[in-house]
Every structure is written in C-alpha cells, then in structure tokens.
Design a protein around this motif. Structure first.
Motif, PDB file in Angstrom:
ATOM      1  N   GLU A   1      17.468 150.261 -16.154  1.00  0.00           N
ATOM      2  CA  GLU A   1      16.515 151.225 -15.642  1.00  0.00           C
ATOM      3  C   GLU A   1      15.685 150.882 -14.387  1.00  0.00           C
ATOM      4  OE1 GLU A   1      14.711 153.438 -19.069  1.00  0.00           O
ATOM      5  OE2 GLU A   1      13.652 154.477 -17.378  1.00  0.00           O
ATOM      6  N   TYR A   2      15.780 149.590 -14.188  1.00  0.00           N
ATOM      7  CA  TYR A   2      14.844 149.062 -12.848  1.00  0.00           C
ATOM      8  C   TYR A   2      15.990 149.025 -11.552  1.00  0.00           C
ATOM      9  CZ  TYR A   2      11.772 146.957 -16.254  1.00  0.00           C
ATOM     10  OH  TYR A   2      10.780 146.956 -17.176  1.00  0.00           O
ATOM     11  N   CYS A   3      17.138 148.740 -11.778  1.00  0.00           N
ATOM     12  CA  CYS A   3      17.930 148.550 -10.624  1.00  0.00           C
ATOM     13  C   CYS A   3      19.047 149.433 -10.337  1.00  0.00           C
ATOM     14  CB  CYS A   3      18.561 147.153 -10.333  1.00  0.00           C
ATOM     15  SG  CYS A   3      19.673 146.823 -11.612  1.00  0.00           S
ATOM     16  N   ASP A   4      19.366 150.538 -11.641  1.00  0.00           N
ATOM     17  CA  ASP A   4      20.481 151.312 -11.508  1.00  0.00           C
ATOM     18  C   ASP A   4      21.772 150.819 -11.555  1.00  0.00           C
ATOM     19  OD1 ASP A   4      18.765 153.756 -11.777  1.00  0.00           O
ATOM     20  OD2 ASP A   4      18.489 153.479  -9.560  1.00  0.00           O
ATOM     21  N   GLU A   5      22.099 149.251 -11.743  1.00  0.00           N
ATOM     22  CA  GLU A   5      23.339 148.762 -11.799  1.00  0.00           C
ATOM     23  C   GLU A   5      23.779 148.904 -13.132  1.00  0.00           C
ATOM     24  OE1 GLU A   5      25.429 147.570  -9.459  1.00  0.00           O
ATOM     25  OE2 GLU A   5      24.271 147.359  -7.635  1.00  0.00           O
ATOM     26  N   ARG A   6      25.227 148.927 -13.304  1.00  0.00           N
ATOM     27  CA  ARG A   6      25.636 149.182 -14.571  1.00  0.00           C
ATOM     28  C   ARG A   6      26.007 147.664 -15.364  1.00  0.00           C
ATOM     29  NH1 ARG A   6      28.872 153.890 -14.248  1.00  0.00           N
ATOM     30  NH2 ARG A   6      27.220 155.338 -13.386  1.00  0.00           N
ATOM     31  N   THR A   7      25.770 147.603 -16.595  1.00  0.00           N
ATOM     32  CA  THR A   7      25.734 146.323 -17.219  1.00  0.00           C
ATOM     33  C   THR A   7      26.927 146.608 -18.417  1.00  0.00           C
ATOM     34  OG1 THR A   7      23.914 145.363 -16.409  1.00  0.00           O
ATOM     35  CG2 THR A   7      24.599 144.649 -18.807  1.00  0.00           C
ATOM     36  N   LEU A   8      27.886 145.522 -18.433  1.00  0.00           N
ATOM     37  CA  LEU A   8      28.854 145.704 -19.727  1.00  0.00           C
ATOM     38  C   LEU A   8      27.998 144.739 -20.858  1.00  0.00           C
ATOM     39  CD1 LEU A   8      31.811 146.944 -20.253  1.00  0.00           C
ATOM     40  CD2 LEU A   8      32.410 144.339 -19.705  1.00  0.00           C
ATOM     41  N   LEU A   9      28.001 145.541 -21.966  1.00  0.00           N
ATOM     42  CA  LEU A   9      27.496 144.768 -22.995  1.00  0.00           C
ATOM     43  C   LEU A   9      28.359 143.952 -23.678  1.00  0.00           C
ATOM     44  CD1 LEU A   9      25.634 147.878 -24.599  1.00  0.00           C
ATOM     45  CD2 LEU A   9      24.689 146.157 -23.378  1.00  0.00           C
ATOM     46  N   PRO A  47      11.608 142.414  -1.581  1.00  0.00           N
ATOM     47  CA  PRO A  47      13.069 142.332  -1.447  1.00  0.00           C
ATOM     48  C   PRO A  47      13.741 142.337  -2.804  1.00  0.00           C
ATOM     49  CG  PRO A  47      11.910 140.130  -1.731  1.00  0.00           C
ATOM     50  CD  PRO A  47      10.577 141.115  -1.496  1.00  0.00           C
ATOM     51  N   THR A  48      13.486 142.544  -3.920  1.00  0.00           N
ATOM     52  CA  THR A  48      14.113 142.714  -5.101  1.00  0.00           C
ATOM     53  C   THR A  48      14.148 144.269  -5.651  1.00  0.00           C
ATOM     54  OG1 THR A  48      13.359 140.574  -5.621  1.00  0.00           O
ATOM     55  CG2 THR A  48      14.359 141.640  -7.418  1.00  0.00           C
ATOM     56  N   ALA A  49      15.371 144.494  -6.128  1.00  0.00           N
ATOM     57  CA  ALA A  49      15.463 145.841  -6.641  1.00  0.00           C
ATOM     58  C   ALA A  49      14.958 146.071  -8.203  1.00  0.00           C
ATOM     59  CB  ALA A  49      17.046 146.010  -6.905  1.00  0.00           C
ATOM     60  N   GLY A  50      14.143 147.157  -8.240  1.00  0.00           N
ATOM     61  CA  GLY A  50      13.453 147.310  -9.224  1.00  0.00           C
ATOM     62  C   GLY A  50      12.123 146.915  -9.340  1.00  0.00           C
ATOM     63  N   SER A  51      11.631 146.320  -8.184  1.00  0.00           N
ATOM     64  CA  SER A  51      10.369 145.709  -8.314  1.00  0.00           C
ATOM     65  C   SER A  51       8.957 146.516  -8.325  1.00  0.00           C
ATOM     66  CB  SER A  51      10.227 144.705  -6.957  1.00  0.00           C
ATOM     67  OG  SER A  51      10.488 145.514  -6.043  1.00  0.00           O
ATOM     68  N   VAL A  52       9.290 147.633  -7.739  1.00  0.00           N
ATOM     69  CA  VAL A  52       8.250 148.535  -7.561  1.00  0.00           C
ATOM     70  C   VAL A  52       8.039 149.238  -8.931  1.00  0.00           C
ATOM     71  CG1 VAL A  52       7.310 150.523  -6.329  1.00  0.00           C
ATOM     72  CG2 VAL A  52       8.539 148.839  -5.236  1.00  0.00           C
ATOM     73  N   LYS A  53       9.234 149.694  -9.837  1.00  0.00           N
ATOM     74  CA  LYS A  53       9.090 150.233 -11.251  1.00  0.00           C
ATOM     75  C   LYS A  53       8.200 149.183 -12.066  1.00  0.00           C
ATOM     76  CE  LYS A  53      11.595 153.047 -13.335  1.00  0.00           C
ATOM     77  NZ  LYS A  53      12.450 153.911 -14.075  1.00  0.00           N
ATOM     78  N   ALA A  54       8.584 147.846 -11.733  1.00  0.00           N
ATOM     79  CA  ALA A  54       7.986 146.746 -12.528  1.00  0.00           C
ATOM     80  C   ALA A  54       6.344 146.830 -12.444  1.00  0.00           C
ATOM     81  CB  ALA A  54       8.426 145.271 -12.329  1.00  0.00           C
ATOM     82  N   ALA A  55       6.088 146.987 -11.147  1.00  0.00           N
ATOM     83  CA  ALA A  55       4.548 146.832 -10.673  1.00  0.00           C
ATOM     84  C   ALA A  55       3.987 148.257 -11.525  1.00  0.00           C
ATOM     85  CB  ALA A  55       4.440 147.226  -9.307  1.00  0.00           C
TER      86      ALA A  55
END
Ligand code: CP
Length: 361
Positions: A353-361, A109-117
């Motif tokens: 890089e996991y979920c492709d969402e933007r993050t403001l630093l 159910p969580t974005a980026g979980s397969v990349k994590a695996a």
C-alpha cells in the motif's frame, strides 16, 4: 479495514475523484486571471516544506504559491542541515513540523514515504515526489497545461518518451490521463527503461489503448502531446548502467519538422540533453509555460486543502499479513522498519500500500 485521512492529504491524485481535480483546475484558472483577489487568502497560515531531495520548480513554486496567498513558509531543502542528519526518522520529523505548520509539503527519495508521514502527521501533507513512485502536483501542473493549451483532457494521443521506468511524473500522468475517455498512450523508451509492469497493468485495466515503441522518430507524427523526460541518473544502480542509456532520446528541430502543427511538447524539467536548446523557440514548446502553470495550480491546491474543500480520502484500505514484507528494496517500509505493513489484493500476489509494487507471498 478502511482508515480515513484526518486531513486532506495529497499522496496520490487518484485517491480523489476527477470532479475534485476539475475544481482545482477551475480555481487555478481563476487565480491566474486575477491573482490579486487571492493575495490574503492564506494570511496567518504557515507552510512547512520538507525537501529531502533537490528541487527547483516544486519547492519554489510551492513557496511562491503560499507567499502569493499571503501565508508564510518554514522548512529545509537539505536534510543535512536538519536533524535528519542525526538519524531522525520520518515519523518524528513530520510529527514535529506538523505541530508548527498548518500544511506540509514533502519530497523524499523513497517510494511510499509521504504515506508513511501521513499516518502520524497533525496537519495536511502534500506529496512533492516520493522516489520513483508518484509526483501528484506535477500531474496537476500537467493537467492544467493540457487544459489551458489543448482545451481538453480527452481524445489525445500522448507520447511519453525517455525514462519511463524511474520517471514518477510519467507514472502519475498516465494514472490521471487514463481517467479521461479516448486518450491513447505511446510509450517510447528503451527496453531497459520501459514502464514498470504494475503501471502497464493499470493502463490495461483502464481499457485505454497503449503501445510500446523504441523509436521517437517513427512515433512523433501521430502525437498530440509529446511528454519528454530526463534519464534519471540518480535512480540507477551504477554509473555504467546510466551511461548506457544517456542520450538515447534527443528531441531536436529536425524531429519537430515531422510533428503535427498543433502538437505540444511538455517536460516536467529539469532537462539534461533530451530536448535540444534550439527547440525552445518553437511555439509548440510549452515546458516553460508548464512550470509557471505549476505555481497557479499549487495556489489552488493549498487553498483547497486549507479550506478542507472536499472529502478526505481513505489512507489505508488494505490489511496486515503476518510475516509478509514488501519485495521492493526502494519502498519506505524496508528503510523505516517501525512502519506497519499493509497490502491489498488476495491470492499469492499482493500489492504494497505504500509503493504499489507487487509482492509474491
Ligand atoms: N518538475 C520537477 O519536479 O522539478 P524539480 O525537481 O525542480 O522540483
């Protein structure tokens, strides 16, 4: 710093060139024509299916695909019956199963979980849906359906209707179809369920024409393909917010009258109420055929991955940034806190890089 995959993992279809997708489509077509020629192609191989979320089509079509190739299957379809219920993290579960199996298929159910695996898996892993993020094998299914039914992947006007915010199948399909020339996208949704900004940025960067509309009635006449989607109840913050959107788009016989004679209707399924049952008998309704194409394309994928046919894609291309944290609460990095964080882009806004969402630093 680029870090390559050790195996051919399928996390995001766009990690691979279009030539590789075409190879899969051709192989799937051949398998469909003569399945018995492939009945022992994966003899002795084991596939592990790790389904942390419910599924009918993806899970069973993968399992059937492996059985039809002569292989065998292990796995769970309910994390409550595995050691996930005792608190085991993704890293440990997938590390263990990848020691038993030759290929893994994972839905989570969580974005980026397969990349994590994939960071620690000891065999190829295939993304069978990671939260509201991506569903690449549904996209392969959709591409095969378009290829077999419309005989082209170019110059199509594609209407995507329903929950464009949470629909991972929509996100994967838009990314894929924007790699083919001449396609136009009509995004049909309420403003609450509009396509996320990062996806619109991808569309704009690809140079393809797209428009956002709220009325399916008005849009249907110009479409070559109508891709209906379910309002994803499980991804809403509250039942109240879901109920406000429920039933906002219903395709029925009356609307189909205004559609082109050769328009096709696709739906990743399951459906709830967004396509009236009366539409099922319309020859333009292709969603049940689509589910069957899914089995053939997954047979082609399993075979290709196990044969190591193709170049492994980069796994990590970004960099670590001291103290940076992904701003998406639904990203796996905010749930499994041991994960190393990687970002791409520069300046004030970077991409996880996991979920492709933007993050403001
Ligand atoms: N299309 C699809 O992913 O269906 P399931 O959820 O049943 O696997």
């Amino acid at each position: 710093m680029k870090r390559f995959q050790k195996y051919i993992h399928l996390i995001d279809l766009n990690d691979y060139p279009v030539s590789w997708w075409k190879h899969l489509l051709e192989l799937a077509h051949e398998i469909r024509e003569d399945p018995s020629a492939y009945s022992e192609a994966c003899k002795g191989k084991i596939m592990g299916t790790l389904f942390y979320e419910p599924s009918t089509r993806t899970q069973m079509s993968f399992q059937t695909a492996m059985l039809r190739l002569g292989g065998t299957i292990i796995g769970f379809d309910n994390p409550a019956t595995s050691s996930v219920a005792k608190g085991e993290n993704i890293k440990d579960t997938t590390k263990i199963v990848s020691g038993y199996a030759d290929i893994m298929v994972m839905r989570h159910p969580t974005a980026g979980s397969v990349k994590a695996a994939a960071l620690t898996a000891e065999c190829p892993i295939i993304n069978a849906g990671d939260g509201g993020h991506l569903h690449p094998t549904q996209t392969l299914t959709d591409l095969m359906t378009l290829n077999e039914e419309k005989h082209t992947l170019e110059n199509l006007t594609i209407g995507l209707c329903g929950d464009l915010k949470n629909g991972r199948t929509v996100h994967s399909l838009i990314k894929a179809m924007s790699c083919f020339k001449g396609n136009k996208f009509v995004l049909i949704s309420t403003k609450e369920l509009a396509l996320p900004t990062y996806m619109k940025d991808i569309l704009s960067a690809s140079g393809h024409s797209f428009k956002e509309v709220t009325s399916l009635d008005h849009a249907i006449e110009e479409l070559d393909v109508l891709y209906m989607t379910r309002i994803q109840r499980e991804r809403f913050a509250s039942e109240e917010e879901y109920l406000a959107q429920k039933g906002c788009y219903i395709l029925d016989r009356e609307k189909m009258v205004r559609a082109k004679r050769d328009m096709i209707v696709l739906h990743p399924l399951p459906r709830v109420d967004e396509i009236a049952i009366e539409v099922d008998d319309d020859p333009r309704a292709k969603y049940f055929d689509q589910a069957k194409y899914g089995m053939y394309i997954r047979m082609a994928l399993i075979l290709t991955v196990l044969r190591c046919d193709g170049l492994p894609a980069p796994l990590i291309v970004g960099r670590t940034i001291p103290k940076a944290k992904c701003s998406n609460p639904k990203c796996i990095t905010n749930q499994e806190l041991y994960l190393p964080l990687y970002f791409t882009g520069s300046g004030d806004t970077v991409t996880c890089e996991y979920c492709d969402e933007r993050t403001l630093l």
